[in-house]
Design an enzyme around this catalytic site. Structure first.
Site, short mmCIF file in Angstrom:
data_model
loop_
_atom_site.label_atom_id
_atom_site.label_comp_id
_atom_site.label_asym_id
_atom_site.label_seq_id
_atom_site.Cartn_x
_atom_site.Cartn_y
_atom_site.Cartn_z
N CYS A 132 45.72 5.59 -29.74
CA CYS A 132 44.56 6.39 -29.32
C CYS A 132 44.32 6.38 -27.80
O CYS A 132 44.07 7.42 -27.19
CB CYS A 132 43.32 5.89 -30.04
SG CYS A 132 43.24 4.10 -30.23
N HIS A 245 36.45 6.47 -27.10
CA HIS A 245 37.03 5.54 -26.12
C HIS A 245 36.84 6.14 -24.72
O HIS A 245 36.99 7.36 -24.53
CB HIS A 245 38.54 5.39 -26.32
CG HIS A 245 38.94 4.61 -27.54
ND1 HIS A 245 38.06 4.02 -28.41
CD2 HIS A 245 40.18 4.32 -28.01
CE1 HIS A 245 38.74 3.41 -29.37
NE2 HIS A 245 40.03 3.58 -29.15
P1 NAP Z 1 40.60 1.34 -42.07
O1 NAP Z 1 39.33 2.06 -41.86
O2 NAP Z 1 40.58 -0.13 -42.25
O3 NAP Z 1 41.36 2.00 -43.32
C1 NAP Z 1 42.56 1.50 -43.84
C2 NAP Z 1 43.10 2.45 -44.89
O4 NAP Z 1 44.37 2.00 -45.34
C3 NAP Z 1 42.22 2.53 -46.13
O5 NAP Z 1 42.30 3.84 -46.66
C4 NAP Z 1 42.90 1.54 -47.07
O6 NAP Z 1 42.66 1.84 -48.41
C5 NAP Z 1 44.34 1.82 -46.73
N1 NAP Z 1 45.22 0.71 -47.09
C6 NAP Z 1 45.18 -0.56 -46.62
N2 NAP Z 1 46.15 -1.31 -47.19
C7 NAP Z 1 46.81 -0.50 -48.04
C8 NAP Z 1 47.89 -0.69 -48.94
N3 NAP Z 1 48.52 -1.85 -49.07
N4 NAP Z 1 48.31 0.37 -49.67
C9 NAP Z 1 47.68 1.56 -49.57
N5 NAP Z 1 46.65 1.80 -48.74
C10 NAP Z 1 46.21 0.78 -47.98
O7 NAP Z 1 41.58 1.58 -40.88
P2 NAP Z 1 41.76 2.87 -39.95
O8 NAP Z 1 40.95 2.71 -38.72
O9 NAP Z 1 41.60 4.13 -40.73
O10 NAP Z 1 43.25 2.68 -39.47
C11 NAP Z 1 44.34 2.69 -40.33
C12 NAP Z 1 45.61 2.53 -39.48
O11 NAP Z 1 45.76 3.68 -38.67
C13 NAP Z 1 45.57 1.36 -38.51
O12 NAP Z 1 45.99 0.18 -39.05
C14 NAP Z 1 46.48 1.83 -37.41
O13 NAP Z 1 47.83 1.53 -37.71
C15 NAP Z 1 46.29 3.32 -37.45
N6 NAP Z 1 45.41 3.76 -36.36
C16 NAP Z 1 45.96 4.42 -35.35
C17 NAP Z 1 45.18 4.84 -34.30
C18 NAP Z 1 45.81 5.46 -33.16
O14 NAP Z 1 45.75 4.86 -32.13
N7 NAP Z 1 46.36 6.64 -33.26
C19 NAP Z 1 43.82 4.62 -34.29
C20 NAP Z 1 43.26 3.95 -35.34
C21 NAP Z 1 44.08 3.53 -36.38
P3 NAP Z 1 41.62 1.00 -49.34
O15 NAP Z 1 40.35 1.82 -49.37
O16 NAP Z 1 42.28 0.98 -50.68
O17 NAP Z 1 41.43 -0.35 -48.76
N1 12T Z 2 44.63 -2.65 -32.83
O1 12T Z 2 47.42 2.32 -33.67
O2 12T Z 2 42.08 -2.19 -32.67
O3 12T Z 2 48.35 0.72 -32.58
O4 12T Z 2 41.51 -0.36 -31.64
C1 12T Z 2 45.00 1.42 -32.66
C2 12T Z 2 43.76 0.85 -32.45
C3 12T Z 2 45.97 -0.72 -33.00
C4 12T Z 2 47.37 1.25 -33.07
C5 12T Z 2 42.32 -1.07 -32.25
C6 12T Z 2 44.74 -1.30 -32.76
C7 12T Z 2 46.08 0.63 -32.92
C8 12T Z 2 43.64 -0.50 -32.49
#
Ligand code: NAP
Ligand code: 12T
Length: 336
Positions: A132, A245
């Site tokens: 991000c 951010h």
């Molecule tokens: P979050 O709010 O904690 O949501 C996690 C999601 O993943 C929930 O839907 C969860 O489902 C699911 N999940 C977790 N473990 C799983 C498993 N073993 N099998 C299937 N589904 C599973 O996190 P988030 O902020 O949305 O972020 C998710 C991921 O996106 C992060 O870990 C990161 O890698 C990525 N991300 C990227 C950016 C970026 O910089 N582009 C920004 C933020 C996040 P349940 O409801 O079943 O728990």
């Molecule tokens: N730890 O997608 O905590 O690599 O804000 C994005 C956001 C990892 C990533 C955070 C993180 C990622 C965070």
């Protein structure tokens, strides 16, 4: 990818902070969806998520989840992506992955559509969505780099808790409540209190003293801009903000850019909105970025300590341009 009038789209991590936004953005931008398949862990499978006016049943993510899927948007963490993205590709889907799992793999394009859309064509099944903080920085800096060649970037971030996910947003809210009720503060997601505080710590520390988040900004920026020569130094800081951010960015360029020239370039730049009128107290704010699609730039000033330097303040909604929107924009390029 075969051209179709509508596509079957799987959203892995559909209940998360990013996944929820992915469903909203797909609907809002009228992505040609034939069927949406929300996938999550056993914690949420069987429940429902909204998709426009409909509620769709959440399915359990398994190795058989990707039969008939054209596009799989992954946002369930790096471990899930490492395990299941190759499975999805094998089943015939193109994966757009939001985690850090594949970003630096030389076979995997790392794409911000305003910056390097042509890299999409090189994909072999997986396309990575950058971090991000990196996305909003390169959207603002690429047009300046094209005109004046950036030699060095010094960046400090002010990152919201939604970057960590749902649980971190709940922790900030709960700690605020605890603070205002004179109760003890409980920290579970972060190692220290985040309410009314800033933590110079995002993702894990490396032996060098930098965090992984800081090195993502270095490595991913060079890969997306296609220029390994840019010097980059980052300090990433978590602030008690729910969504959005901000970044304080200092650049040194080969060719001199005046503030007026930088403004002119950025006023034409795709995905950028200038918001820079200090005389009226106008500058980008994280709370104003929530729910928007642009990268907002303000506080453009000359760095008077060097011959060719500029300072900028750059703000975006990390869940949209920093994650879900950028992923859907990649999907739009893919089906064009
Ligand atoms: P979050 O709010 O904690 O949501 C996690 C999601 O993943 C929930 O839907 C969860 O489902 C699911 N999940 C977790 N473990 C799983 C498993 N073993 N099998 C299937 N589904 C599973 O996190 P988030 O902020 O949305 O972020 C998710 C991921 O996106 C992060 O870990 C990161 O890698 C990525 N991300 C990227 C950016 C970026 O910089 N582009 C920004 C933020 C996040 P349940 O409801 O079943 O728990
Ligand atoms: N730890 O997608 O905590 O690599 O804000 C994005 C956001 C990892 C990533 C955070 C993180 C990622 C965070």
């Amino acid at each position: 990818m075969d051209k179709k009038s509508a596509y079957t789209v799987a959203v892995v991590g559909a209940t998360g902070a990013v996944g929820t936004e992915m469903l909203a953005v797909l609907k809002e931008r009228k992505f040609p969806v034939d069927q949406v398949i929300p996938l999550a862990s056993s914690k949420s499978a069987g429940g429902e998520v909204p998709f426009g006016d409909d509620d769709i049943k959440i399915k359990l993510l398994t190795k058989d989840s990707f039969q008939g899927v054209d596009i799989a948007l992954f946002s369930a963490g790096a471990n899930v992506s490492k395990e299941y993205a190759p499975v999805a590709v094998k089943a015939g889907a193109v994966v757009i992955d939001n985690s850090s799992a594949w970003r630096m793999d030389p076979q995997v394009p790392l794409v911000v559509p305003e910056v390097n859309p042509h890299d999409i064509a090189k994909h072999q099944g997986i396309i990575a969505n950058p971090n991000c903080s990196t996305i909003q920085m390169v959207v603002a800096l690429k047009p300046l780099h094209d005109q004046a060649k950036i030699i060095r970037i010094i960046v400090s971030t002010y990152q919201s808790v939604s970057g960590t996910g749902k649980e971190a947003m709940d922790e900030l809210a709960e700690q605020c409540r605890q603070m205002l009720n004179f109760e003890d503060i409980q920290s579970n997601v972060y190692p220290h209190q985040i309410a009314f505080n800033c933590l110079p710590h995002i993702d894990d520390f490396l032996p060098t003293g930098y965090t992984k988040e800081e090195m993502k900004m270095v490595d991913e920026t060079r890969k997306i801009m296609g220029d390994q020569s840019i010097g980059i130094s980052a300090t990433t800081v978590r602030v008690p903000v729910f969504v959005g951010h901000a970044e304080s960015i200092n650049i040194e360029t080969e060719k001199k850019l005046s503030v007026a020239e930088a403004r002119a370039i950025l006023s034409m730049a795709p995905g950028v909105q200038l918001f820079d009128d200090p005389s009226r107290n106008l500058y980008p704010l994280q709370i104003d970025s929530v729910g928007t699609d642009s990268v907002f730039v303000g506080r453009i000033r000359e760095d008077e300590s060097i011959p060719n330097g500029l300072n900028l303040w750059v703000v975006a909604d990390n869940l949209r341009k920093g994650a879900a929107l950028n992923a859907v924009q990649i999907a739009e390029e893919l089906v064009k």
